[in-house]
Write an enzyme that holds these catalytic residues in place. Structure first.
Site, PDB file in Angstrom:
ATOM      1  CE1 TYR A 147      -3.058  -3.003   0.338  1.00  0.00           C
ATOM      2  CE2 TYR A 147      -3.330  -2.538   2.676  1.00  0.00           C
ATOM      3  CZ  TYR A 147      -3.619  -3.312   1.563  1.00  0.00           C
ATOM      4  OH  TYR A 147      -4.478  -4.373   1.687  1.00  0.00           O
ATOM      5  N   GLY A 189     -13.977  -5.759   2.726  1.00  0.00           N
ATOM      6  CA  GLY A 189     -14.981  -5.257   1.791  1.00  0.00           C
ATOM      7  C   GLY A 189     -16.412  -5.495   2.203  1.00  0.00           C
ATOM      8  N   PRO A 190     -16.768  -5.375   3.499  1.00  0.00           N
ATOM      9  CG  PRO A 190     -16.950  -4.644   5.709  1.00  0.00           C
ATOM     10  CD  PRO A 190     -15.934  -5.015   4.671  1.00  0.00           C
ATOM     11  CB  ALA A 209     -19.780  -4.216  -1.854  1.00  0.00           C
ATOM     12  N   GLY A 237     -18.057   0.551  -1.126  1.00  0.00           N
ATOM     13  CA  GLY A 237     -18.961   1.696  -1.007  1.00  0.00           C
ATOM     14  C   GLY A 237     -20.313   1.474  -1.636  1.00  0.00           C
ATOM     15  CG  LEU A 252     -23.583  -3.197  -0.010  1.00  0.00           C
ATOM     16  CD1 LEU A 252     -23.329  -4.515   0.711  1.00  0.00           C
ATOM     17  CD2 LEU A 252     -24.985  -3.185  -0.625  1.00  0.00           C
ATOM     18  CD  GLU A 310     -28.333   4.710   4.306  1.00  0.00           C
ATOM     19  OE1 GLU A 310     -29.414   4.934   3.745  1.00  0.00           O
ATOM     20  OE2 GLU A 310     -28.017   3.605   4.778  1.00  0.00           O
TER      21      GLU A 310
END
Length: 301
Positions: free
Chosen positions: A51, A198-199, A201, A203, A205, A207
């Protein structure tokens, strides 16, 4: 924050950690995000030598100075940069791993790494040699435990069978359910902890972000429809759709921690608010699985 044991290790990780890849290179901003995460109960930080060409590890090292004993630091190895050349090459050799760990230790400002992870991997790698490198580092006290970061089923199966990995970092979200049928059950059976990356995904998912294109197996129209269904579910008891998404990734018993990234304090606070949200009920899980897709791995069988 609730803490879970990572596989068979003695690492007790907060159920929501911080994926540090999104921190950026602005030192003041990055340090403020990590410091607030730690102040809010996060104890698991995931970075990689890849990174920002090592800059990410340096920033994490500065952020944890004086707090090292309170933090579980995970970093990764295997992507080798060649001076003067564009990009990087894949190198899982024992010689490179033993050399690269010294650079990671220096950048992180520490004399040990809690979790050292192979950053990828293919079935054609010298897997026994790679495992030997990690085992040697563990015996020497340079690393406490090791794992892999991979979405290749054939690679995950080999390391689960042949090594003492305590974790597998795997992409897992409502949009990407590929791991559910073959990887998560295997790792649960072998008592290998899952780090769900990546929960949200990327962005899709989140808000605050309205998608402009599809993602995974979803067209834009399908994705927007899924978001509306999730928003309707979350509005009564879970505050935000993103909280529901994080709780979904944590619902599988193989998952020890989910590591959403954050490039701002606002994103961080929103992600960590999911720690205060109750776990999903079996009925809620069934409902989400009913209106989302069961993705499957097509390659690397």
């Amino acid at each position: 924050m609730k803490r879970n044991r990572l596989g068979t290790s003695d690492l007790m990780v907060g159920e929501i950690g911080l994926g540090c890849m999104s921190l950026g290179t602005d030192e003041a901003k990055a340090l403020s995000i990590v410091h607030e995460a730690l102040d809010r109960g996060v104890n698991f930080l995931d970075t990689a030598d890849l990174y920002d060409e090592g800059r990410n590890e340096e920033l994490v090292g500065k952020a944890i100075a004086g707090r090292r004993g309170d933090v579980i630091v995970a970093t990764k190895v295997g992507n080798r940069r060649v001076p003067g050349a564009e990009g990087w090459t894949w190198d899982p050799s024992k010689a490179y791993i033993r050399s690269a760990v010294k650079d990671s230790l220096r950048r992180l400002g520490t004399d040990y790494i809690d979790l050292y992870q192979l950053h990828g991997g293919t079935i054609d790698d010298p897997i026994d040699e790679t495992i030997e490198a990690f085992e040697e580092l563990r015996r020497e006290g340079v690393i406490r435990y090791y794992g892999i970061s991979s979405i290749r089923p054939n690679v995950v199966r080999e390391y689960a069978r042949r090594s003492n990995i305590v974790s597998v970092m795997n992409q897992y979200s409502i949009l990407d359910r590929r791991a559910e049928e073959e990887i998560l059950p295997l790792l649960q059976e072998r008592e290998i902890g899952v780090i769900a990356r990546g929960p949200l995904a990327g962005g899709a998912l989140a808000e605050a972000k309205t998608p402009t294109k599809g993602a995974m197996d979803y067209s834009l129209e399908e994705l927007l429809d899924l978001r509306e269904r999730l928003r309707a579910m979350s509005s009564d008891t879970r505050g935000a759709m993103s909280h529901l998404a994080v709780r979904y990734s944590l619902a599988h018993p193989a998952v020890a921690t989910a590591i959403p990234g954050a490039s701002s304090l606002e994103q961080l606070r929103s992600n960590l608010a999911a720690a205060s949200v109750p776990p999903l009920t079996p009925q809620e899980l069934e409902r989400i699985r009913g209106f989302s897709k069961v993705n499957r791995y097509a390659a690397h069988r």
